[in-house]
Scaffold this motif. Structure first.
Motif, PDB file in Angstrom:
ATOM      1  N   UNK A   1      13.124 -47.136  41.249  1.00 19.12           N
ATOM      2  CA  UNK A   1      11.661 -47.120  41.139  1.00 19.12           C
ATOM      3  C   UNK A   1      11.059 -47.883  42.321  1.00 19.12           C
ATOM      4  N   UNK A   2      11.676 -48.995  42.672  1.00 17.98           N
ATOM      5  CA  UNK A   2      11.167 -49.790  43.802  1.00 17.98           C
ATOM      6  C   UNK A   2      11.274 -49.000  45.113  1.00 17.98           C
ATOM      7  N   UNK A   3      12.429 -48.374  45.344  1.00 17.22           N
ATOM      8  CA  UNK A   3      12.609 -47.617  46.583  1.00 17.22           C
ATOM      9  C   UNK A   3      11.520 -46.563  46.747  1.00 17.22           C
ATOM     10  N   UNK A   4      11.263 -45.830  45.679  1.00 19.13           N
ATOM     11  CA  UNK A   4      10.213 -44.791  45.740  1.00 19.13           C
ATOM     12  C   UNK A   4       8.846 -45.410  46.024  1.00 19.13           C
ATOM     13  N   UNK A   5       8.588 -46.541  45.377  1.00 20.14           N
ATOM     14  CA  UNK A   5       7.278 -47.193  45.518  1.00 20.14           C
ATOM     15  C   UNK A   5       7.078 -47.751  46.933  1.00 20.14           C
TER      16      UNK A   5
ATOM     17  N   UNK B   1       3.397 -54.642  43.270  1.00 22.18           N
ATOM     18  CA  UNK B   1       4.520 -53.696  43.311  1.00 22.18           C
ATOM     19  C   UNK B   1       5.647 -54.195  42.410  1.00 22.18           C
ATOM     20  N   UNK B   2       5.890 -55.508  42.459  1.00 22.73           N
ATOM     21  CA  UNK B   2       6.940 -56.099  41.621  1.00 22.73           C
ATOM     22  C   UNK B   2       6.638 -55.842  40.152  1.00 22.73           C
ATOM     23  N   UNK B   3       5.405 -56.059  39.744  1.00 22.13           N
ATOM     24  CA  UNK B   3       5.026 -55.866  38.338  1.00 22.13           C
ATOM     25  C   UNK B   3       5.171 -54.389  37.960  1.00 22.13           C
ATOM     26  N   UNK B   4       4.735 -53.497  38.833  1.00 19.04           N
ATOM     27  CA  UNK B   4       4.831 -52.058  38.559  1.00 19.04           C
ATOM     28  C   UNK B   4       6.270 -51.602  38.394  1.00 19.04           C
TER      29      UNK B   4
END
Ligand SMILES: Nc1ncnc2c1ncn2[C@@H]1O[C@H](COP(=O)(O)OP(=O)(O)OP(=O)(O)O)[C@@H](O)[C@H]1O
Ligand SMILES: Cc1ncc(C[n+]2csc(CCOP(=O)(O)O)c2C)c(N)n1
Ligand SMILES: [Mg+2]
Ligand SMILES: [Mg+2]
Ligand SMILES: [Mg+2]
Length: 302
Positions: A177-181, A262-265
């Motif tokens: 999820x982080x990579x995509x974001x 971004x971390x929270x998302x």
């Protein structure tokens, strides 16, 4: 899935780039032959998904090839397959094909993973620029410390510390999820397999920049902090240990404020750990402001 033909056929889609990566795991090199088969299966798939995450890609499927030193026990195969099926569902990937052979060598597994990313938007190691900030997801060092414990290279850790460290070594969490974001946000990105220090070196090299890593900002888990409080001499091992499968990335100066959102998302901590400068290589700045020498640079096969 029934494998009916000589090869898998994947229809192309306009505006989509395909990302491919292969990561091989060998008993005695990447895991121990008597590790739980479920963990071997999970690690084999997840280290590959981690490379897709690093590119900002959405996983699609994978090919799996295995060389067995002897016919696997039914119980081993069942546990291996069940864990793989669970992870396939969890990460929404399908098996596209592969091969099984016998070998006179150790158990050897290879996954080739395929993913998709909108055309031109893949994250790469090459976009870091002087002035950028360096950040990392989650915590680092757990797996490297676990390996020292497992291989008996250090005085054994207490069980309540060893257990969470071993879980990180055996069951990495690909940061998909982080990579995509991070598409369109990070200037460079990669996943940590060889160790934070060595892998930041890969961004520095490909981007043609220097990175200054602030050792006192590096995020450690509660278990790693307990180990390091007792044995501060293991700090270098934690920073260069490897097998973290977190994402390290750079973002342009002035955009750090976006990290908390971004971390929270994405449900993962993000920590600023350094800066990009002109020059080359990675320097590690200690708590006293002086450059620190690490014992070893990171994982190397040769
Ligand atoms: N630009 C590129 N074009 C094609 N293949 C590439 C490119 N960049 C990297 N690769 C391939 O991607 C894979 C990953 O490369 P490399 O081993 O350097 O990365 P890594 O993530 O550190 O690996 P590991 O997870 O094994 O530690 C390799 O198979 C490499 O050949
Ligand atoms: C038994 C055992 N010994 C050593 C290690 C450590 N290790 C092996 S390969 C590697 C880097 C990533 O691999 P690659 O670059 O091949 O993808 C690391 C950190 C381990 N996990 N298990
Ligand atoms: Mg990688
Ligand atoms: Mg990899
Ligand atoms: Mg590597």
């Amino acid at each position: 899935m029934m494998l009916r033909d000589d090869a898998a056929l994947i229809p192309g889609r306009a505006g989509v780039d395909t990302v491919c990566t292969a990561d091989m795991l060998v008993a005695g090199v990447h895991f121990l032959a008597d590790d739980p088969p479920a963990d071997i299966a999970r690690k084999m798939l997840r280290v590959n998904l981690s490379d897709l995450a690093a590119m900002g890609a959405e996983p699609h499927g994978y090919l799996l090839s295995i060389a067995f030193p002897a016919a696997p026990e039914a119980a081993w195969m069942e546990a291996f397959s069940a864990a793989l099926a669970e992870d396939q569902a969890r990460f929404r990937v399908t098996l596209l094909g592969g091969d099984t052979v016998s070998t006179s060598g150790p158990l050897t597994l290879n996954v080739t993973a395929l993913g998709h990313v909108p055309h031109g938007q893949a994250l790469t190691r090459g976009g870091a620029r002087p002035g950028d900030r360096v950040a990392v997801s989650g915590t680092v060092g757990d797996a490297g410390l676990a390996l020292l414990h497992l291989l008996g290279r250090v005085e054994p850790f207490a069980a309540e510390v060893a257990e969470p460290l071993m879980a990180r070594l055996r069951r990495p969490e690909p940061r998909l999820a982080l990579g995509r974001r991070l598409r369109g946000v990070a200037s460079a990105c990669l996943d940590l397999s060889d160790g934070l220090f060595a892998d930041l070196g890969h961004i520095a090299e490909v981007s043609g920049v220097a990175i200054v890593l602030d050792a006192s900002s590096v995020p450690f888990s509660p278990a790693a902090r307990r180990v390091l409080a007792d044995r501060p001499e293991l700090l270098g091992a934690a920073i260069s240990g490897g097998d973290d499968y977190e994402l390290a990335f750079t973002i342009p100066a002035g955009t750090e404020a976006a990290l908390a959102g971004i971390a929270a998302e994405c449900g993962v901590e993000l920590t600023a750990i350094g800066v990009v400068e002109s020059g080359q290589g990675v320097r590690v700045r200690g708590a006293d402001g002086q450059d620190m020498a690490l014992g070893s640079g990171g994982w190397r096969h040769f």
